[in-house]
Design a protein around this motif. Sequence first.
Motif, mmCIF file in Angstrom:
data_model
loop_
_atom_site.group_PDB
_atom_site.id
_atom_site.type_symbol
_atom_site.label_atom_id
_atom_site.label_comp_id
_atom_site.label_asym_id
_atom_site.label_seq_id
_atom_site.Cartn_x
_atom_site.Cartn_y
_atom_site.Cartn_z
ATOM 1 N N GLU A 18 46.892 27.822 55.021
ATOM 2 C CA GLU A 18 47.103 27.960 53.585
ATOM 3 C C GLU A 18 45.842 27.568 52.827
ATOM 4 N N LYS A 19 45.161 26.524 53.276
ATOM 5 C CA LYS A 19 43.926 26.091 52.640
ATOM 6 C C LYS A 19 42.867 27.192 52.725
ATOM 7 N N ARG A 20 42.761 27.819 53.903
ATOM 8 C CA ARG A 20 41.806 28.927 54.062
ATOM 9 C C ARG A 20 42.162 30.095 53.160
ATOM 10 N N ARG A 21 43.467 30.416 53.060
ATOM 11 C CA ARG A 21 43.890 31.525 52.206
ATOM 12 C C ARG A 21 43.530 31.243 50.753
ATOM 13 N N ARG A 22 43.763 30.023 50.292
ATOM 14 C CA ARG A 22 43.432 29.665 48.906
ATOM 15 C C ARG A 22 41.934 29.753 48.647
ATOM 16 N N GLU A 23 41.129 29.306 49.616
ATOM 17 C CA GLU A 23 39.677 29.395 49.462
ATOM 18 C C GLU A 23 39.226 30.848 49.397
ATOM 19 N N ILE A 57 37.307 32.784 46.309
ATOM 20 C CA ILE A 57 36.024 33.467 46.474
ATOM 21 C C ILE A 57 36.145 34.961 46.166
ATOM 22 N N ASN A 58 37.170 35.613 46.729
ATOM 23 C CA ASN A 58 37.292 37.070 46.644
ATOM 24 C C ASN A 58 38.237 37.554 45.559
ATOM 25 N N GLY A 59 38.995 36.666 44.968
ATOM 26 C CA GLY A 59 40.011 37.082 44.017
ATOM 27 C C GLY A 59 41.272 37.478 44.761
ATOM 28 N N GLU A 75 49.020 40.255 47.565
ATOM 29 C CA GLU A 75 49.581 39.008 47.067
ATOM 30 C C GLU A 75 50.515 39.250 45.894
ATOM 31 N N ILE A 76 51.579 38.505 45.886
ATOM 32 C CA ILE A 76 52.529 38.550 44.780
ATOM 33 C C ILE A 76 52.130 37.432 43.829
ATOM 34 N N PRO A 77 51.983 37.747 42.544
ATOM 35 C CA PRO A 77 51.534 36.709 41.586
ATOM 36 C C PRO A 77 52.469 35.545 41.478
#
Length: 163
Positions: free
Chosen positions: A145-150, A154-156, A161-163
């Motif tokens: 999850e931490k990697r996904r958030r990073e 970085i990439n937007g 992804e669901i808002p």
Amino acid sequence: MNDDLPSQDPALLRRLLRAKDRMDAASSEDWPVQRLADVSGVSEAHFARSFKDAFGIPPHRYLLTRRIERATALLRDTDLPITEIAFQTGWESLGTFGRTFRDITGESPSAVRARARAEAQEPGRVPVCILGAAQRPDLTTAVSEKRRREAVAINGPSNKEIP
């Protein structure tokens, strides 16, 4: 954390502590949920749910924390090669060790070692137990999850992804 758990089943808590103690004593070993559930005498699903309720984090994340704590101590206190430290603390891949270590601590293993060597240490000023608690990695978010958030930062956000 579920505050009702201790009053509901102290026998379950003792069994969960038994599994936690086994992980502490042999954190370099593989501890799949089935093995931990067997130690605790409960089903896998019940073990995973109860462990998280009792200790605030899932069993795998707890094991990662213990391995990183041990690796940090070895980096700081020994001259063992980083590869040897990775294998001694239960990692099968140096790459996975380095990536996970960096994700959890924010620094690479070599940076932790270099910083520890550069700092002037005054032994005896702070009790070891306090130092250990202060240096314990904060693993409240899953590494994936931490990697996904990073990546989102970085990439937007991606179209998936669901808002």
